[in-house]
Design a protein around this motif. Structure first.
Motif, PDB file in Angstrom:
ATOM      1  N   ARG A 136      44.802  34.542  38.051  1.00 53.28           N
ATOM      2  CA  ARG A 136      45.859  33.589  38.416  1.00 53.28           C
ATOM      3  C   ARG A 136      45.857  32.397  37.463  1.00 53.28           C
ATOM      4  NH1 ARG A 136      46.816  28.962  40.580  1.00 53.28           N
ATOM      5  NH2 ARG A 136      44.597  28.481  40.818  1.00 53.28           N
ATOM      6  N   ARG A 137      44.669  31.897  37.154  1.00 55.45           N
ATOM      7  CA  ARG A 137      44.574  30.745  36.247  1.00 55.45           C
ATOM      8  C   ARG A 137      44.990  31.113  34.823  1.00 55.45           C
ATOM      9  NH1 ARG A 137      38.965  27.586  38.065  1.00 55.45           N
ATOM     10  NH2 ARG A 137      39.396  27.594  40.317  1.00 55.45           N
ATOM     11  N   ASP A 196      49.481  37.692  43.643  1.00 53.93           N
ATOM     12  CA  ASP A 196      49.370  39.014  44.263  1.00 53.93           C
ATOM     13  C   ASP A 196      49.018  40.086  43.234  1.00 53.93           C
ATOM     14  OD1 ASP A 196      49.947  37.955  46.729  1.00 53.93           O
ATOM     15  OD2 ASP A 196      52.085  38.454  46.666  1.00 53.93           O
ATOM     16  N   ILE A 197      49.624  39.996  42.071  1.00 52.48           N
ATOM     17  CA  ILE A 197      49.312  40.966  41.018  1.00 52.48           C
ATOM     18  C   ILE A 197      47.850  40.837  40.598  1.00 52.48           C
ATOM     19  CG2 ILE A 197      49.742  41.564  38.601  1.00 52.48           C
ATOM     20  CD1 ILE A 197      52.681  40.906  39.065  1.00 52.48           C
ATOM     21  N   ALA A 198      47.381  39.609  40.449  1.00 52.77           N
ATOM     22  CA  ALA A 198      45.993  39.380  40.038  1.00 52.77           C
ATOM     23  C   ALA A 198      45.021  40.003  41.046  1.00 52.77           C
ATOM     24  CB  ALA A 198      45.730  37.885  39.899  1.00 52.77           C
ATOM     25  N   MET A 199      45.325  39.850  42.344  1.00 51.41           N
ATOM     26  CA  MET A 199      44.436  40.421  43.354  1.00 51.41           C
ATOM     27  C   MET A 199      44.498  41.944  43.345  1.00 51.41           C
ATOM     28  SD  MET A 199      42.117  40.344  45.573  1.00 51.41           S
ATOM     29  CE  MET A 199      41.848  38.600  45.969  1.00 51.41           C
ATOM     30  N   ARG A 200      45.673  42.513  43.172  1.00 55.86           N
ATOM     31  CA  ARG A 200      45.762  43.976  43.110  1.00 55.86           C
ATOM     32  C   ARG A 200      44.998  44.512  41.905  1.00 55.86           C
ATOM     33  NH1 ARG A 200      51.141  42.998  44.923  1.00 55.86           N
ATOM     34  NH2 ARG A 200      52.028  43.263  42.826  1.00 55.86           N
ATOM     35  N   LEU A 201      45.103  43.837  40.790  1.00 56.48           N
ATOM     36  CA  LEU A 201      44.363  44.243  39.595  1.00 56.48           C
ATOM     37  C   LEU A 201      42.856  44.171  39.841  1.00 56.48           C
ATOM     38  CD1 LEU A 201      46.460  42.450  36.833  1.00 56.48           C
ATOM     39  CD2 LEU A 201      46.263  44.924  37.136  1.00 56.48           C
ATOM     40  N   ALA A 202      42.417  43.080  40.458  1.00 57.34           N
ATOM     41  CA  ALA A 202      40.981  42.897  40.699  1.00 57.34           C
ATOM     42  C   ALA A 202      40.449  43.946  41.674  1.00 57.34           C
ATOM     43  CB  ALA A 202      40.717  41.491  41.237  1.00 57.34           C
ATOM     44  N   ARG A 203      41.180  44.166  42.776  1.00 58.25           N
ATOM     45  CA  ARG A 203      40.736  45.148  43.768  1.00 58.25           C
ATOM     46  C   ARG A 203      40.624  46.548  43.158  1.00 58.25           C
ATOM     47  NH1 ARG A 203      41.897  43.956  49.602  1.00 58.25           N
ATOM     48  NH2 ARG A 203      42.050  46.216  49.817  1.00 58.25           N
ATOM     49  N   ALA A 204      41.664  46.939  42.428  1.00 56.72           N
ATOM     50  CA  ALA A 204      41.666  48.282  41.840  1.00 56.72           C
ATOM     51  C   ALA A 204      40.582  48.422  40.778  1.00 56.72           C
ATOM     52  CB  ALA A 204      43.037  48.589  41.248  1.00 56.72           C
ATOM     53  N   THR A 205      40.347  47.357  40.042  1.00 55.68           N
ATOM     54  CA  THR A 205      39.331  47.408  38.989  1.00 55.68           C
ATOM     55  C   THR A 205      37.931  47.527  39.585  1.00 55.68           C
ATOM     56  OG1 THR A 205      40.707  46.118  37.490  1.00 55.68           O
ATOM     57  CG2 THR A 205      38.352  46.185  37.015  1.00 55.68           C
ATOM     58  N   VAL A 206      37.640  46.726  40.599  1.00 52.02           N
ATOM     59  CA  VAL A 206      36.316  46.773  41.218  1.00 52.02           C
ATOM     60  C   VAL A 206      36.084  48.120  41.899  1.00 52.02           C
ATOM     61  CG1 VAL A 206      34.895  45.804  43.064  1.00 52.02           C
ATOM     62  CG2 VAL A 206      36.074  44.279  41.473  1.00 52.02           C
ATOM     63  N   SER A 207      37.051  48.584  42.687  1.00 48.89           N
ATOM     64  CA  SER A 207      36.869  49.855  43.383  1.00 48.89           C
ATOM     65  C   SER A 207      36.839  51.025  42.405  1.00 48.89           C
ATOM     66  CB  SER A 207      37.962  50.059  44.436  1.00 48.89           C
ATOM     67  OG  SER A 207      39.245  50.086  43.834  1.00 48.89           O
ATOM     68  N   GLY A 208      37.659  50.967  41.368  1.00 48.96           N
ATOM     69  CA  GLY A 208      37.678  52.043  40.380  1.00 48.96           C
ATOM     70  C   GLY A 208      36.395  52.101  39.574  1.00 48.96           C
ATOM     71  N   ALA A 209      35.880  50.938  39.185  1.00 46.10           N
ATOM     72  CA  ALA A 209      34.618  50.907  38.444  1.00 46.10           C
ATOM     73  C   ALA A 209      33.480  51.434  39.307  1.00 46.10           C
ATOM     74  CB  ALA A 209      34.327  49.483  37.975  1.00 46.10           C
ATOM     75  N   GLY A 210      33.508  51.090  40.600  1.00 48.57           N
ATOM     76  CA  GLY A 210      32.487  51.604  41.506  1.00 48.57           C
ATOM     77  C   GLY A 210      32.547  53.116  41.621  1.00 48.57           C
ATOM     78  N   GLU A 211      33.753  53.662  41.699  1.00 48.70           N
ATOM     79  CA  GLU A 211      33.890  55.114  41.799  1.00 48.70           C
ATOM     80  C   GLU A 211      33.450  55.794  40.501  1.00 48.70           C
ATOM     81  OE1 GLU A 211      34.811  58.815  43.546  1.00 48.70           O
ATOM     82  OE2 GLU A 211      34.428  56.814  44.369  1.00 48.70           O
ATOM     83  N   ALA A 229      35.551  40.256  43.277  1.00 52.04           N
ATOM     84  CA  ALA A 229      36.986  40.552  43.227  1.00 52.04           C
ATOM     85  C   ALA A 229      37.802  39.284  43.439  1.00 52.04           C
ATOM     86  CB  ALA A 229      37.340  41.611  44.271  1.00 52.04           C
ATOM     87  N   GLU A 230      37.375  38.446  44.381  1.00 49.69           N
ATOM     88  CA  GLU A 230      38.064  37.163  44.598  1.00 49.69           C
ATOM     89  C   GLU A 230      38.071  36.319  43.326  1.00 49.69           C
ATOM     90  OE1 GLU A 230      37.257  34.774  48.231  1.00 49.69           O
ATOM     91  OE2 GLU A 230      35.817  36.363  48.690  1.00 49.69           O
ATOM     92  N   CYS A 231      36.902  36.226  42.701  1.00 49.42           N
ATOM     93  CA  CYS A 231      36.789  35.395  41.493  1.00 49.42           C
ATOM     94  C   CYS A 231      37.610  35.965  40.337  1.00 49.42           C
ATOM     95  CB  CYS A 231      35.317  35.272  41.085  1.00 49.42           C
ATOM     96  SG  CYS A 231      34.316  34.284  42.203  1.00 49.42           S
ATOM     97  N   MET A 232      37.603  37.293  40.194  1.00 50.78           N
ATOM     98  CA  MET A 232      38.412  37.908  39.143  1.00 50.78           C
ATOM     99  C   MET A 232      39.893  37.625  39.365  1.00 50.78           C
ATOM    100  SD  MET A 232      36.533  41.609  38.633  1.00 50.78           S
ATOM    101  CE  MET A 232      37.836  42.229  37.585  1.00 50.78           C
ATOM    102  N   ALA A 233      40.314  37.740  40.621  1.00 48.99           N
ATOM    103  CA  ALA A 233      41.722  37.502  40.928  1.00 48.99           C
ATOM    104  C   ALA A 233      42.102  36.046  40.645  1.00 48.99           C
ATOM    105  CB  ALA A 233      42.009  37.855  42.376  1.00 48.99           C
ATOM    106  N   GLU A 234      41.242  35.114  41.026  1.00 51.69           N
ATOM    107  CA  GLU A 234      41.528  33.698  40.779  1.00 51.69           C
ATOM    108  C   GLU A 234      41.547  33.399  39.286  1.00 51.69           C
ATOM    109  OE1 GLU A 234      42.263  29.624  41.119  1.00 51.69           O
ATOM    110  OE2 GLU A 234      42.706  31.367  42.384  1.00 51.69           O
ATOM    111  N   ALA A 235      40.635  34.029  38.538  1.00 51.87           N
ATOM    112  CA  ALA A 235      40.639  33.853  37.087  1.00 51.87           C
ATOM    113  C   ALA A 235      41.929  34.380  36.478  1.00 51.87           C
ATOM    114  CB  ALA A 235      39.427  34.555  36.474  1.00 51.87           C
TER     115      ALA A 235
END
Length: 272
Positions: free
Chosen positions: A194-195, A201-216, A186-192
């Motif tokens: 951002r780049r 902040d948006i990048a991290m929210r997207l990454a967190r939701a994507t990782v947790s949603g894919a897991g569910e 999730a950290e790496c996705m968010a940093e990617a």
């Protein structure tokens, strides 16, 4: 939860993982009197459970108890200090369940004698009831004791049993340490992101939701991970372009294989 005997279950160590297990036991068992908590300084969450349910709490191992089950939830580096104090609670039929990484059954038996021991490795999602635990039982564990251990460990998620103790090191490397790998993803996705131009902040929210949603999604689906991946991947599309990078030359598989091997090696070193 302690159907084998009227003797108590003693939880030694009341931190985050011990607390998660205790909460699960209390949710599934109304006999709060069957539990004793041994910890000089329980976590705030565990202290609330102690107060709410009127649990017996001792700062040191009590001398007036022979336990049916002793659950060792102390940090591995504290084991050699904690184990000698527990000998008075160990009887011929006591089952010891250890969730301390790197602490072998032979180490436990060197202090407590030739007793029944289940060595288990839960992971941190246990704290939200979504963990998974790997477990191994030594030859002294009876079928009834194994069933009791399975019930106690499964309050935080499913339990997978293995036939050889060294495989606990592999479980530690895959699922025990695995949540950290996912958080780093999730950290790496968010940093990617951002780049790529997104607000941090948006990048991290997207990454967190994507990782947790894919897991569910994976949890709810009976399809293997490979099928779920292919379902998202349109030929010649954006996902395929990204996977060409991640899967090219088995880049990501090789990296994770080396990471798990390093964690397994370290687990073996900690076990001595």
């Amino acid at each position: 939860m302690t159907e084998m005997s009227s003797a108590p279950t003693v939880l030694v160590g009341a931190g985050n993982m011990g607390g998660a297990m205790l909460a699960g036991w209390l949710d599934s068992d109304t006999d709060a009197g069957s539990y004793i908590i041994v910890d000089p300084s329980p976590s705030p969450t565990v202290q609330l459970l102690i107060d709410k349910h009127g649990l017996r709490h001792e700062k040191a191992a009590p001398s007036d108890v022979e336990a049916a089950i002793v659950v060792l939830a102390v940090k591995p580096q504290m084991m050699e200090t904690a184990l000698p104090a527990l000998t008075g609670m160990i009887g011929d039929d006591t089952l010891c369940i250890s969730i301390a990484a790197g602490t072998t059954v032979s180490t436990i038996q060197s202090f407590l004698g030739d007793i029944a021991v289940v060595r288990a490795m839960p992971n941190t999602p246990a704290m939200v009831g979504r963990g998974i635990t790997g477990a191994w039982a030594n030859a002294a564990v009876s079928p009834a004791q194994r069933d009791a251990a399975d019930r106690m460990l499964s309050v935080t998620g499913p339990v997978e049993w293995v036939d050889e103790e060294p495989l606990i090191d592999a479980i530690t490397a895959v699922s025990g340490s695995g949540p950290a790998y996912v958080f780093y993803l999730a950290e790496c996705m968010a940093e990617a992101g951002r780049r790529a131009g997104l607000d941090e902040d948006i990048a991290m929210r997207l990454a967190r939701a994507t990782v947790s949603g894919a897991g569910e999604l994976m949890r709810r689906s009976d399809d293997p991970a490979e099928t779920l991946r292919k379902n998202v991947t349109s030929p010649g599309g954006t996902t395929a372009a990204a996977l060409d990078v991640l899967m090219g030359g088995d880049a990501m598989q090789d990296l994770l294989t080396r990471a798990v091997a390093a964690a397994k090696k370290r687990a073996g070193e900690l076990a001595g």
